[in-house]
Each structure stands twice: as structure tokens, then as C-alpha cells.
Write an enzyme that holds these catalytic residues in place. Sequence first.
Site, short mmCIF file in Angstrom:
data_model
loop_
_atom_site.label_atom_id
_atom_site.label_comp_id
_atom_site.label_asym_id
_atom_site.label_seq_id
_atom_site.Cartn_x
_atom_site.Cartn_y
_atom_site.Cartn_z
N SER A 3 -2.82 -8.17 3.13
CA SER A 3 -3.92 -7.67 4.34
C SER A 3 -3.63 -8.52 4.78
O SER A 3 -3.60 -9.54 6.11
CB SER A 3 -4.38 -6.65 4.69
OG SER A 3 -3.84 -5.65 3.88
N LYS A 44 -16.73 -7.20 7.20
CA LYS A 44 -16.31 -7.90 8.36
C LYS A 44 -15.81 -7.17 9.26
O LYS A 44 -14.86 -6.14 9.34
CB LYS A 44 -14.69 -9.58 7.88
CG LYS A 44 -14.57 -9.27 7.52
CD LYS A 44 -13.98 -10.49 7.14
CE LYS A 44 -12.79 -10.30 5.99
NZ LYS A 44 -11.21 -11.39 5.87
N HIS A 93 0.78 -1.51 -0.34
CA HIS A 93 0.03 0.02 0.25
C HIS A 93 0.77 1.06 -0.03
O HIS A 93 0.60 1.97 -1.02
CB HIS A 93 -0.72 -0.16 1.18
CG HIS A 93 -1.81 -1.19 1.09
ND1 HIS A 93 -2.24 -1.82 2.14
CD2 HIS A 93 -2.94 -1.12 0.62
CE1 HIS A 93 -3.21 -2.44 1.91
NE2 HIS A 93 -3.78 -2.45 1.08
N ARG A 137 -1.55 -6.28 -8.00
CA ARG A 137 -0.30 -7.14 -7.70
C ARG A 137 0.32 -7.88 -9.01
O ARG A 137 1.33 -8.12 -9.40
CB ARG A 137 -0.64 -7.79 -6.80
CG ARG A 137 -0.32 -6.55 -5.78
CD ARG A 137 -1.13 -7.24 -3.36
NE ARG A 137 -2.16 -7.40 -3.58
CZ ARG A 137 -3.07 -7.67 -3.09
NH1 ARG A 137 -2.35 -8.34 -2.63
NH2 ARG A 137 -4.53 -8.62 -3.66
#
Length: 162
Positions: A130, A43, A19, A92
Site C-alpha cells: 500500500s 499515522k 490483499h 510476501r
Amino acid sequence: MTEILAIYPGSFDPLTRGHVDLIERGSQIFDQLVVGVLTNLDKAPLFSIEERVEMLREVTAGMPNVSVDTFSGLLVDYAVRKKARVILRGIRAFSDYEYELQMALMNRELQPNIETVFLTPAEAYSHISSRLVKEIFQHGGPVKGLVPPVVEERLRQKVFPK
Ligand code: PNS
């Protein structure tokens, strides 16, 4: 010429080196870069919105044209409110592409005046996510080099409090 403001949206739960790499690249291309942190995640996040914003602010403190903000609801509505011309996203690997393309096309349908621009992070960060960072850390694995030091420290405090 009018300045171009870009929004780099995401959950940033937590912020990774990938990031940060994208923020640096984006800040060199656009006049203003707003990192937009999504508040209403599907979530429960590991880090609260305040914690995610704090870490981002700390890491981007030396980048004068980067600011950190929060948003909820539709990204394109937020982008219009901020008068953004561009949504910045990172790709990515091929596996990111399908989802990112779908989002970009949907966002264009909702708001044709806003362009999605994709950048690729440095190769060294292309495997970092992440989700994997959280998984590795929660099982006691090393995340040094995958996240900025401030995030590593916050992970330690959160997952293994003294
Ligand atoms: O990097 P992330 O966490 O996958 O970011 C996803 C994000 C925040 C870009 C996406 O979930 C989003 O834009 N959410 C806001 C709601 C919205 O606009 N949804 C429609 C997207 S086409």
C-alpha cells in the site's frame, strides 16, 4: 464440525491486488473470512475508514463467505469478540517475516487459543505494498494492475481532484 472463522486484519490504505489475492485464498480455506480494517492508525491514512471499507465491500461483493468489518484496540480482543479461531496474514518476502513472526508470537501470548496462519500471495503480487502504491500514484506513476480498478479510480479522485 464447527465452522472456522478467520480474521484478515490490516490497514488497507489502500487495498491492493495482493490483499485481494489473499482474501480469495483465505475464503477458499476458511468457512468465514472477516476482513478487519483497523480504524486507529498510527499515522493519518490517505483514505478514511469509511472509504477503505467501501472499497473492500465493493471488491469482495461476489465472495459469499467474506465480510468486511472495522476494529480498534487489540486485534486479539477483537478476534475473541468475533469468536475467530484464526488470524490470517500474508507474507510476501523474508523481509515481512520478522515483523509477522513477532506479531504472531505476541498475539499467541495474549490469546493462546487463536492461531495465526500465513499465506503467500501469488508471485505476481509479492512486490506490491500500500505504501509504494500511494508513493507511485502521488508522483504521477501508473498503478494499473497493482490495485483493483475501483481503488485506482478512488486514488485519482483523492489525489488529483478535478
Ligand atoms: O497490514 P498492516 O496494516 O500492517 O496491519 C497491521 C495490523 C492491523 C495487523 C496490526 O497493526 C494490529 O494488529 N493492530 C491492532 C493493535 C494490536 O493488536 N497490536 C498488537 C499486535 S501484536
